[in-house]
Design an enzyme around this catalytic site. Sequence first.
Site, PDB file in Angstrom:
ATOM      1  CB  CYS A  58       1.874   5.160   9.052  1.00 28.59           C
ATOM      2  SG  CYS A  58       2.100   6.574   8.300  1.00 28.59           S
ATOM      3  CD  GLN A  68      -1.972  -0.206   5.580  1.00 28.46           C
ATOM      4  OE1 GLN A  68      -2.015   0.521   5.051  1.00 28.46           O
ATOM      5  NE2 GLN A  68      -1.024  -1.099   6.041  1.00 28.46           N
ATOM      6  N   PRO A  89       0.985  -1.288  -0.005  1.00 30.05           N
ATOM      7  CG  PRO A  89       0.058  -1.042   1.986  1.00 30.05           C
ATOM      8  CD  PRO A  89       0.891  -1.863   1.164  1.00 30.05           C
ATOM      9  CE  LYS A 113       3.513  -2.484   4.311  1.00 31.50           C
ATOM     10  NZ  LYS A 113       4.058  -1.296   4.596  1.00 31.50           N
ATOM     11  N   GLY A 162       6.852  -1.954  -3.456  1.00 35.76           N
ATOM     12  CA  GLY A 162       5.981  -0.738  -3.294  1.00 35.76           C
ATOM     13  C   GLY A 162       6.442   0.494  -4.271  1.00 35.76           C
ATOM     14  NE  ARG A 163      10.089   3.568  -1.671  1.00 35.23           N
ATOM     15  CZ  ARG A 163      11.042   3.774  -0.561  1.00 35.23           C
ATOM     16  NH1 ARG A 163      11.565   4.836  -0.425  1.00 35.23           N
ATOM     17  NH2 ARG A 163      11.686   2.610   0.023  1.00 35.23           N
ATOM     18  N   GLY A 202      10.410  -4.001   1.345  1.00 32.61           N
ATOM     19  CA  GLY A 202      11.525  -2.907   1.108  1.00 32.61           C
ATOM     20  C   GLY A 202      12.360  -2.786   0.119  1.00 32.61           C
TER      21      GLY A 202
HETATM   22  C1  LIG Z   1       4.309   7.822  -0.438  1.00 35.55           C
HETATM   23  C2  LIG Z   1       4.447   6.264   0.449  1.00 35.55           C
HETATM   24  C3  LIG Z   1       3.249   6.071   0.896  1.00 35.55           C
HETATM   25  C4  LIG Z   1       3.032   4.944   1.916  1.00 35.55           C
HETATM   26  N1  LIG Z   1       1.589   4.517   2.126  1.00 35.55           N
HETATM   27  C5  LIG Z   1       1.532   3.587   3.118  1.00 35.55           C
HETATM   28  C6  LIG Z   1       0.470   3.139   3.592  1.00 35.55           C
HETATM   29  O1  LIG Z   1      -0.800   3.710   3.316  1.00 35.55           O
HETATM   30  N2  LIG Z   1       0.252   1.907   4.244  1.00 35.55           N
HETATM   31  C7  LIG Z   1       1.415   1.272   4.728  1.00 35.55           C
HETATM   32  O2  LIG Z   1       1.299   0.149   5.257  1.00 35.55           O
HETATM   33  N3  LIG Z   1       2.581   1.438   4.155  1.00 35.55           N
HETATM   34  C8  LIG Z   1       2.598   2.612   3.389  1.00 35.55           C
HETATM   35  N4  LIG Z   1       3.810   3.022   2.758  1.00 35.55           N
HETATM   36  C9  LIG Z   1       5.031   1.994   2.962  1.00 35.55           C
HETATM   37  C10 LIG Z   1       5.160   0.962   1.850  1.00 35.55           C
HETATM   38  O3  LIG Z   1       4.112   0.061   1.888  1.00 35.55           O
HETATM   39  C11 LIG Z   1       6.355   0.123   2.002  1.00 35.55           C
HETATM   40  O4  LIG Z   1       6.422  -0.519   2.905  1.00 35.55           O
HETATM   41  C12 LIG Z   1       7.766   0.865   1.841  1.00 35.55           C
HETATM   42  O5  LIG Z   1       7.719   2.013   0.913  1.00 35.55           O
HETATM   43  C13 LIG Z   1       8.887   0.055   1.374  1.00 35.55           C
HETATM   44  O6  LIG Z   1       8.639  -0.706   0.429  1.00 35.55           O
HETATM   45  P1  LIG Z   1       9.465  -0.087  -1.045  1.00 35.55           P
HETATM   46  O7  LIG Z   1      10.794   0.123  -0.737  1.00 35.55           O
HETATM   47  O8  LIG Z   1       9.062  -1.329  -1.942  1.00 35.55           O
HETATM   48  O9  LIG Z   1       8.692   1.190  -1.496  1.00 35.55           O
HETATM   49  C14 LIG Z   1       4.034   3.983   2.036  1.00 35.55           C
HETATM   50  C15 LIG Z   1       5.288   4.353   1.370  1.00 35.55           C
HETATM   51  C16 LIG Z   1       5.321   5.620   0.572  1.00 35.55           C
HETATM   52  C17 LIG Z   1       6.831   5.854   0.054  1.00 35.55           C
END
Ligand SMILES: Cc1cc2nc3c(=O)[nH]c(=O)nc-3n(C[C@H](O)[C@H](O)[C@H](O)COP(=O)(O)O)c2cc1C
Length: 330
Positions: A105, A75, A22, A146, A229-230, A206
Amino acid sequence: MSFWQENLSIGKLIVPRFMAAPLDGITDSPLRQLIRDFSPTELLMTEMRHVSCVSNEKDQRSLKYRPVEHPLSFQFSANREQFLQEAVDKVIERGFLMINLNSGCPAPVVTRSGSGSALMADLPKLEMLIKLFVKAIDGRVPFTLKIRAGYKQKNAVEVAKLAEASGVDCLMIHPRTQPEGFTSRLDYAIVAEIKKAIKIPVVFSGNINKFETAQKVYDLTGSDGFMIGRALWGAPWKMREITDAAQGKTFNISTLETLEYALKHLDINLLEFGPRGFIPFKKQLPQYIRGVNNAAVWRGTLLRTQTAEEMREHIVRLIDEHRTAPCATL
Ligand SMILES: Cc1cc2nc3c(=O)[nH]c(=O)nc-3n(C[C@H](O)[C@H](O)[C@H](O)COP(=O)(O)O)c2cc1C
């Protein structure tokens, strides 16, 4: 069948090992609909919404999605019992296939009220909330949590044990603490320790942006699932690229196709959010135009657009230019 082709059981839900993370303001319904063009079976997750918002909002905006987005998990964020049962009932009645509680978060606006990663610093409250969710859900859908490595102090192993003992079906972890945000070193060792300490599936979140990274995560931690994610930000094909690589296949997308997807994304945003839908689309734009000549100049031009029509005209022009020119592959 290799490890990477096997599915993951989360309670009664069976899904592929790769899933979308998410991302609030990013993995919204339009992006999720587009991800489905490439990844038809992987679990997707809504952005976080507080139980009181879900229970009280008049237009039920946070419950809106298209059937194509399934399998889709909802979520929640929460910091108290009030509205929890009503919110859970609404989400299940609306057809979401899983419920997740956000205990990760790091944003001060969320942690200030005791929600998100702040829950990891208040284990009695976290335990109470988990038990309330398990009771409210009553076995109708799987319940997942999470977390981070910890709030200020790392206590994810303790939290993982508490989660399993309280009825959580699967643990998702982004192994950084709250002050570490989204960029510092990931703590693979704490995830390996969690894997040894609990039996429920563990999903790693991550920096996974290619299959080789997921393989490294598996080698270091033994995780059962892998969240993207990103990497999906403005790139709905990214999970497909990774799952294809996991099967020894190569996925290619041309700049022309990414531009056509930019236009499709803009149009879905306008359909879902109305004429001002081009504004949230701007956040998704940079990846889509990465492969065009003078991408930085185009980015500036597109980000300055004042109307949906203006944005649309520019993207159509870019597409036309790439139809006539040989298209570079990303
Ligand atoms: C802009 C942004 C918004 C996010 N929103 C949420 C969210 O609503 N709920 C959540 O559990 N994690 C949220 N995250 C964390 C991501 O789900 C993820 O755990 C984190 O970005 C690491 O994964 P990645 O490196 O693949 O992005 C957010 C991260 C970013 C950068």
